[in-house]
Structure formats: structure tokens, C-alpha cells
Design an enzyme around this catalytic site. Structure first.
Site, PDB file in Angstrom:
ATOM      1  N   THR A  48       0.845  -1.194   0.000  1.00  0.00           N
ATOM      2  CA  THR A  48       0.000   0.000   0.000  1.00  0.00           C
ATOM      3  C   THR A  48       0.881   1.245   0.000  1.00  0.00           C
ATOM      4  O   THR A  48       1.984   1.217   0.545  1.00  0.00           O
ATOM      5  CB  THR A  48      -0.873  -0.035   1.277  1.00  0.00           C
ATOM      6  OG1 THR A  48      -1.854  -1.048   1.116  1.00  0.00           O
ATOM      7  CG2 THR A  48      -1.557   1.287   1.551  1.00  0.00           C
ATOM      8  N   ARG A  70     -14.455  -6.562   0.037  1.00  0.00           N
ATOM      9  CA  ARG A  70     -13.759  -6.295   1.302  1.00  0.00           C
ATOM     10  C   ARG A  70     -13.097  -4.908   1.239  1.00  0.00           C
ATOM     11  O   ARG A  70     -12.469  -4.535   0.262  1.00  0.00           O
ATOM     12  CB  ARG A  70     -12.706  -7.366   1.547  1.00  0.00           C
ATOM     13  CG  ARG A  70     -11.845  -7.157   2.797  1.00  0.00           C
ATOM     14  CD  ARG A  70     -10.526  -6.470   2.495  1.00  0.00           C
ATOM     15  NE  ARG A  70      -9.617  -6.462   3.630  1.00  0.00           N
ATOM     16  CZ  ARG A  70      -8.490  -5.780   3.654  1.00  0.00           C
ATOM     17  NH1 ARG A  70      -8.117  -5.054   2.625  1.00  0.00           N
ATOM     18  NH2 ARG A  70      -7.707  -5.801   4.726  1.00  0.00           N
ATOM     19  N   VAL A  71     -13.252  -4.139   2.307  1.00  0.00           N
ATOM     20  CA  VAL A  71     -12.570  -2.842   2.408  1.00  0.00           C
ATOM     21  C   VAL A  71     -11.658  -2.912   3.627  1.00  0.00           C
ATOM     22  O   VAL A  71     -12.081  -3.343   4.705  1.00  0.00           O
ATOM     23  CB  VAL A  71     -13.577  -1.687   2.568  1.00  0.00           C
ATOM     24  CG1 VAL A  71     -12.837  -0.361   2.737  1.00  0.00           C
ATOM     25  CG2 VAL A  71     -14.511  -1.614   1.364  1.00  0.00           C
ATOM     26  N   GLY A  72     -10.410  -2.484   3.444  1.00  0.00           N
ATOM     27  CA  GLY A  72      -9.445  -2.483   4.547  1.00  0.00           C
ATOM     28  C   GLY A  72      -9.365  -1.137   5.219  1.00  0.00           C
ATOM     29  O   GLY A  72     -10.241  -0.278   5.075  1.00  0.00           O
ATOM     30  N   ASP A  73      -8.291  -0.942   5.958  1.00  0.00           N
ATOM     31  CA  ASP A  73      -8.115   0.288   6.735  1.00  0.00           C
ATOM     32  C   ASP A  73      -7.773   1.497   5.888  1.00  0.00           C
ATOM     33  O   ASP A  73      -8.068   2.638   6.274  1.00  0.00           O
ATOM     34  CB  ASP A  73      -6.972   0.086   7.739  1.00  0.00           C
ATOM     35  CG  ASP A  73      -5.647  -0.159   7.019  1.00  0.00           C
ATOM     36  OD1 ASP A  73      -5.572  -1.144   6.255  1.00  0.00           O
ATOM     37  OD2 ASP A  73      -4.717   0.640   7.180  1.00  0.00           O
ATOM     38  N   THR A 115       0.156   1.411   6.731  1.00  0.00           N
ATOM     39  CA  THR A 115       0.110   0.225   5.892  1.00  0.00           C
ATOM     40  C   THR A 115       0.264  -0.992   6.784  1.00  0.00           C
ATOM     41  O   THR A 115       0.793  -0.894   7.881  1.00  0.00           O
ATOM     42  CB  THR A 115       1.202   0.261   4.803  1.00  0.00           C
ATOM     43  OG1 THR A 115       1.171  -0.941   4.029  1.00  0.00           O
ATOM     44  CG2 THR A 115       2.590   0.397   5.410  1.00  0.00           C
ATOM     45  N   GLY A 116      -0.215  -2.126   6.312  1.00  0.00           N
ATOM     46  CA  GLY A 116      -0.129  -3.342   7.123  1.00  0.00           C
ATOM     47  C   GLY A 116      -1.436  -4.104   7.014  1.00  0.00           C
ATOM     48  O   GLY A 116      -2.317  -3.733   6.231  1.00  0.00           O
TER      49      GLY A 116
HETATM   50  N1  ASP Z   1      -3.680  -2.016   4.769  1.00  0.00           N
HETATM   51  C1  ASP Z   1      -4.006  -2.595   3.506  1.00  0.00           C
HETATM   52  C2  ASP Z   1      -5.297  -3.356   3.625  1.00  0.00           C
HETATM   53  O1  ASP Z   1      -5.485  -4.070   4.601  1.00  0.00           O
HETATM   54  C3  ASP Z   1      -2.968  -3.507   2.974  1.00  0.00           C
HETATM   55  C4  ASP Z   1      -1.572  -2.958   2.951  1.00  0.00           C
HETATM   56  O2  ASP Z   1      -1.239  -2.011   3.649  1.00  0.00           O
HETATM   57  O3  ASP Z   1      -0.778  -3.478   2.172  1.00  0.00           O
HETATM   58  O4  ASP Z   1      -6.089  -3.287   2.721  1.00  0.00           O
END
Ligand code: ASP
Length: 327
Positions: free
Chosen positions: A196, A224-227, A247-248
Site C-alpha cells: 500500500t 472487502r474494504v481495509g483500513d 500500511t499493514g
Molecule cells: N492495509 C491494507 C489493507 O489491509 C494492505 C496494505 O497495507 O498493504 O487493505
């Protein structure tokens, strides 16, 4: 480290994970290019929001990263993108999620921020909004790389065989002295890569902005939606506290609303350097989560932290331009 940085200032990241040596140069080059462009905009008198949008656009166009072109694929083999842009002066924000037909979701987020009374659009509604303001709608296949088809196929094969690919476990940061080892919530594929991208900026008018853009996690369920694009989770900016991008693995970051947690720490008097380290330590200690953070205060002080083996980062200010793969 990174204290008293004069403004204008730009920090960018290109993900936090075990970046393999053969991919290191591409990560550093992409981060450096985003920094140069964004910092030039700040030096010409552009706003923090302009600089963040431009820096993130460059990272989205760079196939090295899990954002825009070259993103990870969903379990069905498509690219679904999420992005948020936030202006710390006004607290206006624009977010899009699950978009499949936009090359640069951060630009759609900018349109939402500038032109809509709403903050967040998803899916077809987000694409229609962007198109109504002149953004071209592309075929999703234009965002899909063969490299990612192979990565998805291999990952799904490993999962079907019950194999895991955890390349590390437990706290990895030199700063995390926690003796506790909470159960890690991340699915086994979570450690493979977190590419990310994000940027935080302080302009010469004293305003902050933040942006984060992602293709999400490998093999995610469609929808799906992430952070990354959720306000206060993977991205936040407020002139009265700080600007942040994370990120993570997204689910633990969301549960802790970690971006807002970190900026609140700065508002309470912590330096961004300390608040960044505390946020990542909290993420691990509370939920066993892993990731990386960039944090920028209204006085130009910077904080970067991660508990993954590596994190692609860069800072540009009047002291020059620096990039790195660990902090
Ligand atoms: N944080 C992002 C998510 O969970 C993934 C990432 O940071 O690579 O969608």
C-alpha cells in the site's frame, strides 16, 4: 531522529513488509520519484493536498506497489482499489472503495473531497461520480498484471494445500521490547507483502494533508474494504494534531482506529517520532498486528515506525531528500 524538520515537508511510504533484496531498488526509486514530484509542488507554493495527491498518483502508476496498476488481485482475479485523501486545514475528506474502473483512485478521492457534500463513495457509485467529473472509466484488465495472476494462483494453491507462508512471527521492531506475544490475527498470506502507498505533507501555509491508496490484501474477498481508505484508520489529517498514513494488515488497524489514535497522541504532546513508535507497539501488543506508519506534525516533525522487516519510506524537506527500507 527527524526532529525540527523545516517545512514544507513531504513523507511517503510504499508499504511495510519483508521487501526482497531484488525489489529494493524499485521500491526506493518509486518512493524517490513520488517525493521529488510532491516536494516540487510544495516548493512552488502548492498545497499539502496537491502534493499528497500528486505523490500518491505516481505511486499508483508504478507497478512496483499494491496500488493502482499492478495491485494484488481479489479471490476472483480482479483489481479492487480503495483510497482516501484528507485536508487537515478543513477536515474535508474524500474516499472511494472497491473501485474497479479507475486508474487513479486518489484522484477520484480528490474529486469527492472538492466537489461532493459526501465523504465516501463505493463501487459503481464511486465510478459514476468520478466519471461525471471527467475521469475516464477503464477496463479492469488494464490494471491486472500477469505477475499478479501468478501470485494469486500460487497463493490459492498454497491455501488449498493448507500451507502457510509466514516469513516471520512475533515482534520485529528493535523498539518493541514487549515480552508478550499475542496471537496474530493475520491470515497466513498477510505477511507476504504490504505494498500500500501513502503520503503526508505540510505546506508553506502551515496546512497538513494525508492520502493512502491500496489494492488491499492478496486474495481478499470481493467487496472487502481495509483500513487504508477509512477515515481515522489508515489515513487522517488535522492541522491541530498531525497527518498520518498507515500500511499493514488492515483489520487490526481498523479495530484500533489507529491513525486517529496516533494523531491524538501528537495532540496530547507526544512527538510524531514517539507517537509513531507507540502506535506500532500498541498494534502489536493489543492485537498482534503488524505494519508501518508515517506521521507528520504541524511543525514539520516526522515519525516513521514499522514492526515488519522492512518499510519503503522517504522524506523530503529543505534538508534534502532521504529514502530508506528500514527505520
Ligand atoms: N492495509 C491494507 C489493507 O489491509 C494492505 C496494505 O497495507 O498493504 O487493505
Amino acid at each position: 531522529m527527524f526532529t525540527n524538520a523545516p517545512k514544507p515537508t513531504l513523507i511517503v511510504h510504499g508499504g511495510a513488509w519483508a521487501i526482497p533484496p531484488e525489489m529494493a531498488a524499485d521500491h526506493q526509486a518509486g518512493v524517490a520519484q513520488a517525493l521529488k514530484t510532491g516536494h516540487a509542488i510544495l516548493n512552488w507554493g502548492g498545497t499539502a493536498t496537491d502534493a499528497v495527491e500528486a505523490a500518491v498518483t505516481i505511486l499508483e502508476d508504478d507497478p512496483t506497489f499494491d496500488a493502482g496498476l499492478g495491485s494484488f488481485l481479489t479471490s476472483k482475479g480482479s483489481v479492487q482499489l480503495d483510497a482516501l485523501l484528507m485536508d487537515g486545514a478543513t477536515l474535508r475528506a474524500g474516499g472511494v472503495a472497491c473501485v474497479e474502473r479507475l486508474r487513479n483512485p486518489i484522484q477520484a478521492a480528490r474529486l469527492v473531497l472538492d466537489k461532493s457534500p459526501h465523504i465516501y463513495f463505493v463501487g459503481a457509485g464511486a465510478e459514476a461520480f468520478a466519471a461525471s467529473h471527467g475521469m475516464p472509466l477503464i477496463n479492469n484488465r488494464e490494471l491486472v498484471l500477469e505477475r499478479e495472476r501468478i501470485r494469486l494462483r500460487d497463493a490459492q494453491m498454497r491455501l488449498s494445500l493448507g500451507l502457510t507462508d509466514i516469513t516471520f512471527s512475533g515482534p520485529l521492531s528493535h523498539d518493541d521490547k514487549s515480552s508478550e506475544t499475542p496471537a496474530d490475527e493475520s491470515p497466513s498470506l498477510g505477511f507476504e507483502s504490504h505494498d500500500t502507498v501513502g503520503a503526508v505533507a505540510l505546506d508553506q501555509y502551515g496546512n497538513l494533508a494525508a492520502g493512502t491508496s491500496t489494492g488491499g490484501t492478496l486474495n481478499k474477498a470481493p467487496g472487502r474494504v481495509g483500513d487504508s481508505s477509512l477515515i481515522g484508520c489508515g489515513c487522517y489529517a488535522d492541522n491541530e494534531s498531525a497527518a498520518v498514513s498507515l500500511t499493514g494488515w488492515g483489520e487490526p488497524i481498523m479495530k484500533l482506529v489507529l491513525g486517529k489514535w496516533a494523531t491524538d497522541r501528537v495532540a496530547q504532546g507526544a512527538t510524531p517520532e514517539v507517537a509513531a513508535k507507540e502506535a506500532i507497539a500498541y498494534l502489536y501488543k493489543r492485537l498482534g498486528g503488524h505494519g508501518g506508519i508515517i506521521l507528520l506534525g504541524p511543525d514539520g516533525q516526522c515519525g516513521i515506525a514499522h514492526n515488519t522487516p522492512g518499510m519503503a519510506w522517504g522524506i523530503a524537506n529543505s534538508q534534502g531528500l532521504r529514502t530508506g527500507l528500514t527505520v
